[in-house]
Scaffold this motif. Structure first.
Motif: not given
Length: 265
Positions: A202-225
């Protein structure tokens, strides 16, 4: 390629999803007083060793009953922020005694501008815990736990990290992952680590004008699991945590918001 897509319909298990609804925002009077004092303490406005105002003066200041003020102090004491000393009064405890992973304490820290040392310490803990938790989850996860992780990221895909619903879904993903480690001591950290992830996001979303898309990094974790590849799950989670740290530090210093736009995806 992942065996699933985040917006796809994911079969539900018989067990009810544990994705939490957004937390209620209303607080009773003693909770409001505890939050106000807690923010002042963790932000340094009231420093360790300082004596708080007496019960009568403080209850008048906050316009609450003495009973409500005493209950607020009990809340702070339970979180390690203050302690009472005979003939002295209520004193702010040293930082080493604060329960920093308590979800309320974390929320008070991120209510303002958290200092760099606290952010660095928080992410040091995440680096120590989460990659190895992901390694264990790849080996030990149950079908039900895997389904909850999938459902959590599917929710993020629908709602995004910039919404409270999406952040709750992300929290559900991380909570299921820590549970899937099968280690009782790691699981005992779930509420604190999950709250830290939700608050820093939430802090990043509030203070960064264009946060990067973190979903692909999460998906990489899920794919490995999903693939039960322990080493790949460890490394993917390590990258996720490091990316979170870089973004949080960037959000902490708005003057450097332009720096890091060259981040790799």
């Amino acid at each position: 390629m992942p065996s699933w897509q985040p917006k796809a319909s994911i079969p539900r298990t018989e067990k009810k999803s544990r994705t939490r609804k957004p937390r209620p925002r209303s607080l009773r009077l003693h909770g409001t007083v505890a939050r106000t004092l807690g923010i002042r303490i963790v932000s340094g406005q009231i420093t360790p060793g300082e004596i708080l105002e007496g019960e009568i003066a403080a209850s008048e200041q906050f316009k609450v009953s003495r009973t409500a003020y005493r209950e607020a102090i009990r809340i702070l004491a339970a979180k390690g922020l203050v302690h009472s000393r005979p003939k002295i009064g209520t004193q702010v405890s040293p930082r080493r005694e604060w329960h920093l992973l308590d979800p309320d304490v974390l929320s008070w820290i991120f209510a303002g501008e958290p200092d760099d040392s606290l952010i660095e310490s928080l992410f040091e803990l995440r680096r120590i815990v989460e990659p190895d938790a992901a390694r264990l989850a790849a080996l030990r996860r149950t079908p039900e736990q895997l389904a909850r992780m999938q459902e959590g990221l599917a929710g993020v895909g629908r709602h995004g990290f910039d919404s409270e619903e999406g952040r709750c879904c992300d929290e559900a993903f991380h909570s299921a992952l820590l549970e899937a480690s099968g280690n009782d001591f790691i699981m005992s950290l779930t509420s604190g680590v999950a709250a830290a992830i939700e608050l820093t996001t939430a802090f990043k979303q509030q203070h960064l004008p264009a946060p990067h898309d973190a979903l692909p990094v999460h998906l990489a974790v899920l794919e490995a699991i999903e693939a039960q590849d322990a080493d790949r799950a460890h490394d993917a989670m390590a990258r996720l945590v490091e990316r979170g740290f870089q973004d949080t530090m960037e959000a902490r210093d708005p003057a450097n918001n332009a720096v890091g736009r060259r981040r790799a995806c």
